[in-house]
Design an enzyme around this catalytic site. Sequence first.
Site, short mmCIF file in Angstrom:
data_model
loop_
_atom_site.label_atom_id
_atom_site.label_comp_id
_atom_site.label_asym_id
_atom_site.label_seq_id
_atom_site.Cartn_x
_atom_site.Cartn_y
_atom_site.Cartn_z
N ARG A 1 -32.79 -10.37 6.91
CA ARG A 1 -32.63 -11.49 7.47
C ARG A 1 -34.04 -11.64 6.34
O ARG A 1 -33.64 -13.46 6.03
CB ARG A 1 -33.35 -12.11 8.86
CG ARG A 1 -31.86 -11.65 9.73
CD ARG A 1 -32.34 -12.18 10.95
NE ARG A 1 -31.05 -12.09 11.58
CZ ARG A 1 -29.98 -13.29 12.19
NH1 ARG A 1 -30.53 -14.13 11.55
NH2 ARG A 1 -29.26 -12.50 12.81
N LYS B 1 -35.34 -1.61 25.00
CA LYS B 1 -36.09 -0.82 25.94
C LYS B 1 -36.09 -1.52 27.44
O LYS B 1 -36.81 -1.03 28.08
CB LYS B 1 -37.34 -0.90 25.07
CG LYS B 1 -37.85 -0.11 24.00
CD LYS B 1 -38.83 -0.72 23.32
CE LYS B 1 -38.82 0.60 22.23
NZ LYS B 1 -39.86 0.40 21.46
N HIS C 1 -34.94 7.32 1.98
CA HIS C 1 -34.66 6.00 1.18
C HIS C 1 -33.75 6.81 0.06
O HIS C 1 -33.22 7.81 -0.45
CB HIS C 1 -35.59 4.97 0.55
CG HIS C 1 -35.64 4.16 1.31
ND1 HIS C 1 -35.00 3.53 2.07
CD2 HIS C 1 -37.59 4.17 1.30
CE1 HIS C 1 -36.11 2.70 2.81
NE2 HIS C 1 -37.36 3.14 2.79
N ASP D 1 -26.51 5.40 0.09
CA ASP D 1 -26.48 4.40 1.19
C ASP D 1 -24.39 3.71 1.61
O ASP D 1 -24.27 3.99 2.06
CB ASP D 1 -27.53 3.15 0.66
CG ASP D 1 -28.72 3.28 0.80
OD1 ASP D 1 -28.79 5.09 1.34
OD2 ASP D 1 -29.68 2.27 0.84
#
Length: 372
Positions: free
Chosen positions: A46, A74, A138, A168
């Site tokens: 975002r 949570k 990564h 990825d």
Amino acid sequence: MTTALKGLKVLDFSTLLPGPFATLYLADLGAEVIHIESPTRPDLIRLLPPYANGQATAHSYLNRNKQSIALNLKDPQSIELIKQKITEYDIVVEQFRPGVMQRLGLDYATLAALNPRLIYCSITGYGQTGSYKDKAGHDINYLALSGVAGHSGRQDSGPPPMGIQIADVAGGSLHAVIGILAAVVERAQSGLGQYIDISMTDCVATLNNMAAAATLAGNTKQYPQQSHLNGGTFYDYYQTQDGRYLSIGSLEPQFMSGLAQILDLPLLGEKGASFDPLDQQVVKQALQDKIKSKTWQQWQAIFAQQDVCVEPVLTLDEALHSTLAQERQWVVEVPLDETSQQTETQLACPIKFSRSKTKYLFIGQSIDTGKW
């Protein structure tokens, strides 16, 4: 006409790229995707510039055709809400480190006890088992450990930093989609869901395919610029007079001889098929000298009507506005919401069906938990 995955419902807990790109494909193909986001810790996508229409372009693209709900995982009430809803869903996708969903009470065993038909896919760097499972990583690390980087690039400059996230996406996202849809097919027979463990490193390692076959069964070690397809032959990129590049892939005899004739380069026809590294060096130097004699546009004009596997290296902007992109509809206009006439230009879903259609309804919208 209808969408191929109409009726499938997906609960997506993932962030960043691998999981969201996988669920983008599912959403484009008709699945109903609800993206769970944290109300206090925004998905970094975002915040990634550039922005258009008030949002990060990457976020708008990855979340089209999806709806999102802000839930604090949570908070016990949020966990209970998810458990109440899970019987309505076919698929869960998550991308936390191993053990996180279990600590939250949202692991596969817990949710499958409530919904035995649930297909649950975890995407991680190194998988759910093994000594690497808790390590951060990564794309560049996965390419390094999988061996892909070890036989890519140039001998004098090392592995190249790639312009796309290979591990990825080709490793994580696309293998996740394959696994999920395979589980959907199997569920139609067994009536049961199952757990899918996707390691981006495992999956990108399989993209070594032919090189790995040569190493494992042929006992032939792989290094940069030593095989047919990684720069060891004249199959390579060549710089033009004005600093642009051509890709030359004329390996087959008919293409090789055709290229030799077009370039008036008999040496290519004589030594192009040789396995001798010294012959290949001579051929590559001759090709480079020839390509350097004209500009990129001059070569484009020459090769435009020639079928010898020579194409210009395009910038991304050139590629997205090319004739090929227009003919194959690489780009689509996606409505900003369900009612607006305003659109955002994005990459289209590349999968084309004879009957099923692709969905481009809106760019991701938030919905209230009370309406979920």
